[in-house]
Scaffold this motif. Structure first.
Motif, PDB file in Angstrom:
ATOM      1  N   THR A  45       0.901  -0.869  -0.349  1.00  0.00           N
ATOM      2  CA  THR A  45       0.048  -0.286  -0.071  1.00  0.00           C
ATOM      3  C   THR A  45       0.588   1.764   0.311  1.00  0.00           C
ATOM      4  N   GLU A  46       2.258   0.955   0.579  1.00  0.00           N
ATOM      5  CA  GLU A  46       2.596   2.521   0.497  1.00  0.00           C
ATOM      6  C   GLU A  46       3.622   2.381  -0.650  1.00  0.00           C
ATOM      7  N   LEU A  47       3.820   1.244  -1.486  1.00  0.00           N
ATOM      8  CA  LEU A  47       4.523   1.611  -2.363  1.00  0.00           C
ATOM      9  C   LEU A  47       3.466   2.159  -3.351  1.00  0.00           C
ATOM     10  N   TYR A  48       2.644   1.031  -3.513  1.00  0.00           N
ATOM     11  CA  TYR A  48       1.833   1.724  -4.708  1.00  0.00           C
ATOM     12  C   TYR A  48       0.508   2.350  -4.345  1.00  0.00           C
ATOM     13  N   GLY A  49       0.050   3.071  -3.187  1.00  0.00           N
ATOM     14  CA  GLY A  49      -0.760   4.033  -2.585  1.00  0.00           C
ATOM     15  C   GLY A  49      -2.536   3.755  -3.119  1.00  0.00           C
ATOM     16  N   GLU A  50      -2.255   1.842  -3.217  1.00  0.00           N
ATOM     17  CA  GLU A  50      -3.700   1.138  -2.635  1.00  0.00           C
ATOM     18  C   GLU A  50      -3.154  -0.041  -1.991  1.00  0.00           C
ATOM     19  N   GLY A  51      -4.308  -0.559  -1.564  1.00  0.00           N
ATOM     20  CA  GLY A  51      -4.138  -1.883  -1.559  1.00  0.00           C
ATOM     21  C   GLY A  51      -4.214  -3.023  -2.135  1.00  0.00           C
ATOM     22  N   PRO A  52      -2.797  -3.962  -1.742  1.00  0.00           N
ATOM     23  CA  PRO A  52      -3.374  -5.633  -3.252  1.00  0.00           C
ATOM     24  C   PRO A  52      -4.447  -5.303  -3.331  1.00  0.00           C
ATOM     25  N   GLY A  53      -4.772  -6.061  -4.784  1.00  0.00           N
ATOM     26  CA  GLY A  53      -6.509  -6.577  -5.469  1.00  0.00           C
ATOM     27  C   GLY A  53      -5.176  -8.076  -5.676  1.00  0.00           C
ATOM     28  N   PRO A  54      -6.162  -8.968  -6.349  1.00  0.00           N
ATOM     29  CA  PRO A  54      -5.892 -10.409  -6.483  1.00  0.00           C
ATOM     30  C   PRO A  54      -4.961 -10.107  -7.408  1.00  0.00           C
TER      31      PRO A  54
END
Length: 393
Positions: free
Chosen positions: A308-317
């Motif tokens: 989330t810190e790296l990509y600005g959103e939570g991981p998805g499937p």
């Protein structure tokens, strides 16, 4: 449409797509030898290729896969790389389309990749198997899981998502647990979807569950009233939708509007929050068969926070599966002490106990997971799918 006719058509697909891929491979200069990159030297980065949908109907999944793979590469490079060399990710858009995937696979070969860590849609992944295999490029496929990928019997192909047969087992196990006696199977006529429906129909024999309907819909339409009427006429206790979320959301909404009050189970191609956006209120109570996502995994909090810190959103499937695909390839190269394709393929096949998100890794002889890892998820209050039953008890 009978189970036999669908299975027969699947076999023809394998033959025709293989022929197209072979022609594409022979037409690609440098394709047979893997291009003119640095993979044959001991200098420069070790390139890993990823085909994923960055456009088209399944474009939501491409960034999840790319981010997960890049996260693993960054971690490995920070720790010194593999054989003293950095890893580098090269991505191409397959748009979940067989023709686009064939062209994109040849571009990856030309770029000099030593392994492939992509593959979301089975129908787009299938024609790339002979391309990568013919170029001596091992494939660790993070998402696509049609049984046809196994049936193609290409060298150096590994699946780290559970297969269609394993997902079918999970669906039937859940149906039995829910006391289902009458099951309707609805697919979107794609390789993955029809293959999964066939697997459920075959495995249902002798379980006490009667398959009362096998229905195929036409993907891309907006009105599925004729299919809905067929479902209602069959009077099932449960409908298992084996296709993707766009059509799945519409069918769920139209079933609810028509008064269907039985259970709706969806396959992993529909397990995404966008399903709820399309289905609206009809999404509540819908369950799915799926390999667990990061938020469902014990001990994954730190990984989720870092992503989330790296990509600005939570991981998805499929972010975790793509992350693990890179780690599997890196381990194979490390154990082979080489980027030679045959040595790497053998080393990957021999991996025993590497800890992945899905558990300790061990491949079967045909390159599939020893354990499928499917669980039951359900739509939560915010429209996202959450874990309901891990099917372990």
């Amino acid at each position: 449409m009978t189970n036999l006719s669908r299975r027969g058509r699947s076999r023809l697909r394998i033959l025709s797509l293989g022929a197209v891929a072979a022609l594409a491979l022979s037409a690609c200069s440098g394709g047979v030898t893997g291009g003119g990159g640095d993979e044959g030297t001991e200098e420069g980065p070790i390139r890993l290729g990823m085909l994923a949908p960055f456009s088209g109907s399944e474009a939501a999944f491409g960034p999840y896969m790319k981010n997960g793979a890049q996260m693993a590469i960054d971690e490995i490079n920070e720790a010194g790389g593999v054989l003293g060399r950095d890893l580098e990710l090269v991505t191409e858009d397959d748009a979940c389309d067989a023709t686009s995937a064939t062209a994109a696979a040849n571009k990856l070969i030309t770029s000099g990749i030593v392994a492939s860590v992509g593959g979301y849609c089975s129908g787009a992944t299938l024609p790339t198997l002979p391309i990568f295999s013919g170029a001596g490029v091992p494939m660790v496929i993070p998402a696509a899981n049609s049984n046809q990928l196994v049936d193609a019997d290409e060298n150096g192909v590994f699946l780290i998502n559970g297969t269609g047969d394993q997902q079918a087992q999970a669906a039937l196990k859940w149906a039995e647990k829910q006391g289902v006696k009458r099951l309707a199977l609805v697919d979107d006529n794609t390789d993955y979807s029809a293959d999964l429906a066939d697997a459920v129909a075959e495995q249902a024999d002798g379980t006490g569950i009667e398959v009362v309907l096998e229905e195929s819909v036409t993907a891309g339409e907006s009105d599925y009233s004729a299919n809905v009427n067929s479902i209602l006429s069959a009077d099932p206790d449960m409908v298992y939708w084996t296709g993707y979320y766009q059509e799945g959301g519409l069918i769920a909404a139209q079933l609810a509007s028509a008064g269907y009050d039985g259970e709706l189970l969806v396959a992993d191609g529909t397990v995404d929050a966008k399903f709820s956006e399309i289905a609206g209120a009809a999404a509540q109570g819908v369950e799915g068969t799926f390999t667990q996502t990061p938020d469902m995994l014990e001990g994954a909090d730190d990984w989720i926070s870092k992503y989330t810190e790296l990509y600005g959103e939570g991981p998805g499937p499929y972010s975790t599966q793509a992350y693990d695909a890179v780690r599997v390839v890196a381990e194979g190269i490390k154990q082979a002490d080489s980027t030679d394709s045959e040595a790497v393929i053998k080393a990957i096949q021999d991996i025993d106990g590497l800890e992945l998100f899905s558990g300790p890794l061990k491949f079967t002889e045909d390159g599939t997971l020893s354990e499928g890892g499917f669980a039951i998820v359900e739509v939560g209050p915010d429209g996202a799918f959450v874990l309901k039953d891990d099917l372990q008890s």
